[in-house]
Write a protein that holds these residues in place. Structure first.
Motif, PDB file in Angstrom:
ATOM      1  N   VAL A   1       0.850  -1.188   0.000  1.00  0.00           N
ATOM      2  CA  VAL A   1       0.000   0.000   0.000  1.00  0.00           C
ATOM      3  C   VAL A   1       0.886   1.238   0.000  1.00  0.00           C
ATOM      4  N   HIS A   2       0.473   2.240  -0.754  1.00  0.00           N
ATOM      5  CA  HIS A   2       1.175   3.528  -0.741  1.00  0.00           C
ATOM      6  C   HIS A   2       0.147   4.650  -0.709  1.00  0.00           C
ATOM      7  N   ALA A   3       0.471   5.679   0.042  1.00  0.00           N
ATOM      8  CA  ALA A   3      -0.406   6.840   0.152  1.00  0.00           C
ATOM      9  C   ALA A   3      -0.148   7.809  -1.002  1.00  0.00           C
ATOM     10  N   PHE A   4      -1.172   8.622  -1.295  1.00  0.00           N
ATOM     11  CA  PHE A   4      -1.015   9.666  -2.300  1.00  0.00           C
ATOM     12  C   PHE A   4      -0.244  10.847  -1.715  1.00  0.00           C
ATOM     13  N   ALA A   5       0.471  11.537  -2.602  1.00  0.00           N
ATOM     14  CA  ALA A   5       1.173  12.763  -2.245  1.00  0.00           C
ATOM     15  C   ALA A   5       1.000  13.739  -3.402  1.00  0.00           C
ATOM     16  N   VAL A   6       1.474  14.942  -3.231  1.00  0.00           N
ATOM     17  CA  VAL A   6       1.329  15.956  -4.267  1.00  0.00           C
ATOM     18  C   VAL A   6       2.116  15.517  -5.510  1.00  0.00           C
ATOM     19  N   GLY A   7       1.449  15.516  -6.645  1.00  0.00           N
ATOM     20  CA  GLY A   7       2.085  15.112  -7.883  1.00  0.00           C
ATOM     21  C   GLY A   7       1.090  15.090  -9.013  1.00  0.00           C
ATOM     22  N   SER A   8       1.514  14.570 -10.162  1.00  0.00           N
ATOM     23  CA  SER A   8       0.649  14.593 -11.342  1.00  0.00           C
ATOM     24  C   SER A   8       0.553  13.251 -12.066  1.00  0.00           C
ATOM     25  N   ALA A   9       1.160  12.197 -11.498  1.00  0.00           N
ATOM     26  CA  ALA A   9       1.094  10.884 -12.143  1.00  0.00           C
ATOM     27  C   ALA A   9       1.463   9.806 -11.145  1.00  0.00           C
ATOM     28  N   VAL A  10       0.918   8.615 -11.356  1.00  0.00           N
ATOM     29  CA  VAL A  10       1.293   7.452 -10.561  1.00  0.00           C
ATOM     30  C   VAL A  10       1.959   6.434 -11.487  1.00  0.00           C
ATOM     31  N   THR A  11       2.840   5.639 -10.924  1.00  0.00           N
ATOM     32  CA  THR A  11       3.460   4.542 -11.663  1.00  0.00           C
ATOM     33  C   THR A  11       2.894   3.235 -11.152  1.00  0.00           C
ATOM     34  N   LEU A  12       2.266   2.476 -12.050  1.00  0.00           N
ATOM     35  CA  LEU A  12       1.670   1.191 -11.696  1.00  0.00           C
ATOM     36  C   LEU A  12       2.132   0.153 -12.716  1.00  0.00           C
ATOM     37  N   CYS A  13       2.767  -0.898 -12.208  1.00  0.00           N
ATOM     38  CA  CYS A  13       3.290  -1.964 -13.075  1.00  0.00           C
ATOM     39  C   CYS A  13       4.222  -1.406 -14.149  1.00  0.00           C
ATOM     40  N   GLY A  14       4.991  -0.400 -13.773  1.00  0.00           N
ATOM     41  CA  GLY A  14       5.946   0.171 -14.692  1.00  0.00           C
ATOM     42  C   GLY A  14       5.381   1.139 -15.697  1.00  0.00           C
ATOM     43  N   ILE A  15       4.084   1.451 -15.613  1.00  0.00           N
ATOM     44  CA  ILE A  15       3.419   2.352 -16.560  1.00  0.00           C
ATOM     45  C   ILE A  15       3.051   3.646 -15.844  1.00  0.00           C
ATOM     46  N   SER A  16       3.448   4.782 -16.410  1.00  0.00           N
ATOM     47  CA  SER A  16       3.102   6.076 -15.839  1.00  0.00           C
ATOM     48  C   SER A  16       1.690   6.466 -16.276  1.00  0.00           C
TER      49      SER A  16
ATOM     50  N   HIS B   1       9.824   5.510  -0.998  1.00  0.00           N
ATOM     51  CA  HIS B   1      11.253   5.745  -1.129  1.00  0.00           C
ATOM     52  C   HIS B   1      11.713   5.483  -2.559  1.00  0.00           C
ATOM     53  N   SER B   2      11.148   4.450  -3.192  1.00  0.00           N
ATOM     54  CA  SER B   2      11.458   4.167  -4.595  1.00  0.00           C
ATOM     55  C   SER B   2      10.432   4.914  -5.453  1.00  0.00           C
ATOM     56  N   ASP B   3      10.054   4.336  -6.593  1.00  0.00           N
ATOM     57  CA  ASP B   3       9.019   4.973  -7.399  1.00  0.00           C
ATOM     58  C   ASP B   3       7.615   4.673  -6.894  1.00  0.00           C
ATOM     59  N   ALA B   4       7.526   3.939  -5.757  1.00  0.00           N
ATOM     60  CA  ALA B   4       6.243   3.657  -5.082  1.00  0.00           C
ATOM     61  C   ALA B   4       5.267   2.891  -5.965  1.00  0.00           C
ATOM     62  N   ASP B   5       5.790   2.045  -6.831  1.00  0.00           N
ATOM     63  CA  ASP B   5       4.935   1.241  -7.714  1.00  0.00           C
ATOM     64  C   ASP B   5       4.311   0.118  -6.895  1.00  0.00           C
ATOM     65  N   VAL B   6       3.131   0.373  -6.393  1.00  0.00           N
ATOM     66  CA  VAL B   6       2.481  -0.554  -5.470  1.00  0.00           C
ATOM     67  C   VAL B   6       2.217  -1.912  -6.122  1.00  0.00           C
ATOM     68  N   GLY B   7       1.951  -1.919  -7.426  1.00  0.00           N
ATOM     69  CA  GLY B   7       1.699  -3.179  -8.118  1.00  0.00           C
ATOM     70  C   GLY B   7       2.930  -4.053  -8.188  1.00  0.00           C
ATOM     71  N   LEU B   8       4.067  -3.476  -8.618  1.00  0.00           N
ATOM     72  CA  LEU B   8       5.295  -4.257  -8.708  1.00  0.00           C
ATOM     73  C   LEU B   8       5.816  -4.655  -7.329  1.00  0.00           C
ATOM     74  N   HIS B   9       5.565  -3.830  -6.319  1.00  0.00           N
ATOM     75  CA  HIS B   9       5.994  -4.196  -4.966  1.00  0.00           C
ATOM     76  C   HIS B   9       5.230  -5.420  -4.472  1.00  0.00           C
ATOM     77  N   ALA B  10       3.938  -5.453  -4.691  1.00  0.00           N
ATOM     78  CA  ALA B  10       3.137  -6.610  -4.264  1.00  0.00           C
ATOM     79  C   ALA B  10       3.562  -7.860  -5.028  1.00  0.00           C
ATOM     80  N   LEU B  11       3.807  -7.716  -6.328  1.00  0.00           N
ATOM     81  CA  LEU B  11       4.251  -8.862  -7.127  1.00  0.00           C
ATOM     82  C   LEU B  11       5.614  -9.362  -6.663  1.00  0.00           C
TER      83      LEU B  11
ATOM     84  N   ASP C   1      13.957   6.727  -5.263  1.00  0.00           N
ATOM     85  CA  ASP C   1      13.383   6.970  -6.599  1.00  0.00           C
ATOM     86  C   ASP C   1      13.726   5.868  -7.606  1.00  0.00           C
ATOM     87  N   ALA C   2      14.148   4.702  -7.116  1.00  0.00           N
ATOM     88  CA  ALA C   2      14.549   3.617  -8.020  1.00  0.00           C
ATOM     89  C   ALA C   2      13.336   3.015  -8.725  1.00  0.00           C
TER      90      ALA C   2
END
Length: 401
Positions: free
Chosen positions: A244-259, A269-279, A305-306
């Motif tokens: 799980v990751h919380a929202f923060a100020v920004g304009s895009a999310v990264t999910l499964c490597g897709i912006s 701490h990384s790119d917060a890709d919740v999908g790839l983290h769970a996988l 930011d990795a």
């Protein structure tokens, strides 16, 4: 010559320089896939897992260095590869010469195309080894033998005393190296195995019981047989991952490597890709390798930011390094926004690329929490994942002579 009594003096020399033209594979057979792993890697893993060899050396074709490096990546005890010659016999001799600067007491010479070699067979050969003779595993021929000319039986061949010889074949190092040198000097370059080379030099060779599962992959039917055997020797495991990751100020999310454009970004701490983290956690869980935090702790500045693709790729490599096979990935993303459906195909494709799977083995789904909880309040995104993995169930049962 060093004594072959100590296991630290035993080296495996794997011959992998051939082209395998009868195998029906699109690449040399030692680099063909066998249940999701290359034949050569399975062979090297099997030898390494016995714990009997201080070093493992491989003789390769000059054109195969890159695919060899991939096949041998991360395996312990590997020495730099040796380029082979035009025949198997030449390749073995060149491999032996490369070992001569730090000679072992005993060398096991093995065909790369026998990936089902067992620890029990290696132990049986080692127990029969000595400083003045070679040892080969062999199976008595049980079928009726016929000599055939132009698809017509010409005569019967007596099978009494006829044995089919396998590898690995073990020899005192100095003796077999000299035998290969002598064979080359006398122009005998087409002997079919190392026992024949030893015999030409007068080095006696003892026979121990072989293993009927230690098949050599030569034809398409052999590959199918090996696939069936491996299926019987694998167990299925399922790993589960949650993030799980919380929202923060920004304009895009990264999910499964897709912006994906959105009114916020995900905080992490990384790119917060919740999908790839769970996988990643699901894959690591399937092989009991801890979780993403164990390998990529958020306290380490290297991962700031990795891209999370490297986390999933690492987990998949941990699976492959154990001779296991990733079969399927299933991901469920829980959020009110952004909409996942327009991006599902791209997300599946990206996950498949990272994991080395076909897209029909990757599922990406999305749901809402009916406006309940933190996801319902649009405070963040959660993801649940499962990974199905086939893992070697242990040492394969022997089917000796």
């Amino acid at each position: 010559m060093p004594s072959p009594d100590r296991e630290s003096d035993v080296v495996a020399l794997v011959v992998a320089a051939g082209r395998g033209l009868r195998s029906g594979q699109p690449v040399p057979k030692q680099y063909a896939q066998l249940a999701g792993t290359t034949v050569l890697r399975r062979t090297l893993q099997a030898l390494s897992a016995t714990g009997r060899f201080s070093r493992i050396a491989v003789v390769i074709h000059p054109d195969d260095r890159l695919v060899y490096e991939e096949a041998a990546s991360g395996l312990p005890g590997m020495t730099p590869p040796v380029e082979g010659g035009p025949t198997r016999q030449d390749s073995v001799r060149l491999g032996l010469e490369a070992l001569a600067s730090d000679p072992p007491g005993l060398v096991f010479i093995h065909d790369a195309a026998r990936p089902l070699v067992s620890a029990a067979l290696v132990a049986r050969i080692l127990n029969a080894a000595g400083p003045s003779h070679g040892v080969v595993p062999a199976l008595p021929v049980s079928e009726t033998l016929k000599r055939v000319h132009s698809n017509t039986i010409a005569e019967d061949v007596a099978r009494e005393g006829i044995w089919a010889v396998q590898t690995p074949q073990a020899f005192p190092f100095g003796a077999i190296l000299e035998a290969h040198r002598e064979a080359q000097a006398f122009g005998r370059s087409n002997l079919t195995d190392d026992a024949a080379v030893a015999d030409l030099a007068g080095l006696p060779t003892h026979v121990v019981a072989g293993d009927r599962l230690n098949i050599k992959l030569t034809t398409p039917a052999d590959f199918r047989m090996a696939e069936l055997l491996l299926e019987r020797l694998m167990e299925t495991r399922i790993g589960h991952g949650y993030d799980v990751h919380a929202f923060a100020v920004g304009s895009a999310v990264t999910l499964c490597g897709i912006s994906i454009s959105h009114e916020a970004k995900l905080h992490g701490h990384s790119d917060a890709d919740v999908g790839l983290h769970a996988l990643t956690d699901a894959v690591l869980g399937a092989v009991a390798e801890g979780d993403i935090g164990d390998h990529f702790p958020p306290s380490d500045p290297r991962w700031k930011d990795a891209p999370s693709a490297q986390f999933l790729a690492f987990a998949v490599e941990r699976v492959r390094s154990r001779g296991a096979r990733l079969v399927n990935l299933d991901l469920t993303i829980v959020c009110e926004a952004p909409k996942i459906a327009p991006h599902r195909a791209a997300m599946r494709q990206r996950v498949a690329e990272i994991a080395g799977l076909c897209t029909d083995r990757v599922s990406v789904k999305a749901t809402t929490s009916e406006r309940l909880g933190f996801t319902g309040r649009r405070e963040g995104i959660a993801a649940f994942a499962t990974a199905t993995v086939q893992v070697p169930a242990g040492e394969p049962p022997e089917v000796p002579a």
